[in-house]
Design a protein around this motif. Structure first.
Motif, PDB file in Angstrom:
ATOM      1  N   UNK A   1     -43.794  37.133 -19.123  1.00 12.83           N
ATOM      2  CA  UNK A   1     -43.527  35.716 -19.396  1.00 12.83           C
ATOM      3  C   UNK A   1     -42.163  35.561 -20.052  1.00 12.83           C
ATOM      4  N   UNK A   2     -41.905  36.368 -21.075  1.00 17.64           N
ATOM      5  CA  UNK A   2     -40.649  36.271 -21.820  1.00 17.64           C
ATOM      6  C   UNK A   2     -39.454  36.660 -20.958  1.00 17.64           C
ATOM      7  N   UNK A   3     -39.617  37.698 -20.149  1.00 14.16           N
ATOM      8  CA  UNK A   3     -38.533  38.151 -19.272  1.00 14.16           C
ATOM      9  C   UNK A   3     -38.142  37.038 -18.293  1.00 14.16           C
ATOM     10  N   UNK A   4     -39.141  36.422 -17.661  1.00 10.65           N
ATOM     11  CA  UNK A   4     -38.854  35.346 -16.704  1.00 10.65           C
ATOM     12  C   UNK A   4     -38.245  34.137 -17.408  1.00 10.65           C
ATOM     13  N   UNK A   5     -38.736  33.820 -18.601  1.00  9.43           N
ATOM     14  CA  UNK A   5     -38.222  32.659 -19.327  1.00  9.43           C
ATOM     15  C   UNK A   5     -36.778  32.881 -19.768  1.00  9.43           C
TER      16      UNK A   5
ATOM     17  N   UNK B   1     -41.014  36.455 -10.127  1.00 12.33           N
ATOM     18  CA  UNK B   1     -40.536  37.338 -11.188  1.00 12.33           C
ATOM     19  C   UNK B   1     -41.653  38.272 -11.664  1.00 12.33           C
ATOM     20  N   UNK B   2     -42.823  37.699 -11.908  1.00 11.33           N
ATOM     21  CA  UNK B   2     -43.968  38.515 -12.337  1.00 11.33           C
ATOM     22  C   UNK B   2     -44.364  39.532 -11.275  1.00 11.33           C
ATOM     23  N   UNK B   3     -44.360  39.106 -10.011  1.00 12.50           N
ATOM     24  CA  UNK B   3     -44.771  40.016  -8.935  1.00 12.50           C
ATOM     25  C   UNK B   3     -43.757  41.145  -8.735  1.00 12.50           C
ATOM     26  N   UNK B   4     -42.467  40.859  -8.965  1.00 13.98           N
ATOM     27  CA  UNK B   4     -41.465  41.925  -8.912  1.00 13.98           C
ATOM     28  C   UNK B   4     -41.764  42.997  -9.951  1.00 13.98           C
ATOM     29  N   UNK B   5     -42.124  42.570 -11.159  1.00 14.46           N
ATOM     30  CA  UNK B   5     -42.493  43.534 -12.210  1.00 14.46           C
ATOM     31  C   UNK B   5     -43.665  44.396 -11.768  1.00 14.46           C
ATOM     32  N   UNK B   6     -44.689  43.743 -11.229  1.00 11.29           N
ATOM     33  CA  UNK B   6     -45.882  44.485 -10.804  1.00 11.29           C
ATOM     34  C   UNK B   6     -45.577  45.434  -9.657  1.00 11.29           C
TER      35      UNK B   6
ATOM     36  N   UNK C   1     -53.354  37.135 -14.725  1.00  5.29           N
ATOM     37  CA  UNK C   1     -52.415  36.933 -15.819  1.00  5.29           C
ATOM     38  C   UNK C   1     -51.042  36.506 -15.311  1.00  5.29           C
ATOM     39  N   UNK C   2     -50.617  37.066 -14.162  1.00  2.78           N
ATOM     40  CA  UNK C   2     -49.323  36.694 -13.593  1.00  2.78           C
ATOM     41  C   UNK C   2     -49.297  35.211 -13.229  1.00  2.78           C
ATOM     42  N   UNK C   3     -50.392  34.727 -12.642  1.00  2.00           N
ATOM     43  CA  UNK C   3     -50.468  33.307 -12.270  1.00  2.00           C
ATOM     44  C   UNK C   3     -50.457  32.430 -13.522  1.00  2.00           C
ATOM     45  N   UNK C   4     -51.229  32.821 -14.537  1.00  2.00           N
ATOM     46  CA  UNK C   4     -51.276  32.033 -15.774  1.00  2.00           C
ATOM     47  C   UNK C   4     -49.926  32.025 -16.482  1.00  2.00           C
ATOM     48  N   UNK C   5     -49.258  33.173 -16.534  1.00  3.47           N
ATOM     49  CA  UNK C   5     -47.958  33.241 -17.200  1.00  3.47           C
ATOM     50  C   UNK C   5     -46.900  32.464 -16.419  1.00  3.47           C
TER      51      UNK C   5
END
Length: 196
Positions: A57-61, A140-145, A172-176
């Motif tokens: 979350x913080x990385x994407x923000x 962004x979250x999916x790239x991390x995963x 969690x990725x969807x919620x974040x």
């Protein structure tokens, strides 16, 4: 409408408007951004082999607010702090050994994910378009995963890496991503009115 008027009316991609700030502001932004990233690392749910944290979350923000260049530099500075022994990684972890263990792929993915979100935000996937902001945050979250699981696959095999390094983190990725898009929307500034 003149070109200068249309430029004044166009909203900046970030309410922080760091791309137009002096260097001292950017240095301060890197400091506070890396502090924000470190604090997000302490919000975690322990899981094996990788904990759930608010880091993605913080990385994407940070990427969305800082843009791809300054966001990438801020995330890299935070990772260097962790590599050099400051307790800024998940749960207060520190040390270079984290960059070769099961979490290494996720750590190396963070700058890529943040820069991707920053690049998208600069092109309108920001608080002025919350639907696109959500999709950008999710990417962004999916790239991390994906990058994290690819590294994990080299250690424990592809099937186990997907089941341990992707599947538990999807909700969690969807919620974040939703939280990130909402945050950007709440922070978005409206375009400045044209001068008469």
């Amino acid at each position: 409408m003149t070109l200068s008027t249309s430029v004044r009316q166009r909203p900046t991609f970030s309410p922080l408007d760091l791309q137009r700030r002096p260097l001292i502001w950017k240095i301060g932004a890197v400091f506070f951004g890396s502090l924000f990233l470190a604090l997000s690392s302490y919000i975690e749910v322990p899981m094996i082999p990788v904990p759930v944290t608010m880091q993605t979350f913080a990385v994407a923000l940070v990427g969305a607010l800082y843009g791809w260049r300054l966001g990438g530099a801020t995330i890299a500075a935070w990772l260097l702090e962790g590599a050099f022994g400051l307790p800024v990684l998940a749960g207060g972890a520190a040390g270079a050994h984290h960059f070769v263990g099961p979490t290494a792929g996720y750590l190396f993915a963070f700058p890529i994910a943040g820069m991707a979100m920053g690049w998208l935000a600069e092109r309108g996937w920001n608080g002025h378009r919350p639907g696109l902001a959500f999709v950008g945050m999710l990417i962004s979250n999916m790239l991390c995963l994906a990058v994290g699981a690819a590294w994990l696959a080299a250690l424990i095999g592809l099937g186990q890496a997907v089941m341990a390094g992707i599947v538990p983190f999807l909700a969690g990725a969807v919620l974040k991503a939703a939280l990130g898009a909402l945050t950007l929307r709440l922070m978005a500034r409206e375009p400045r009115p044209a001068a008469k």
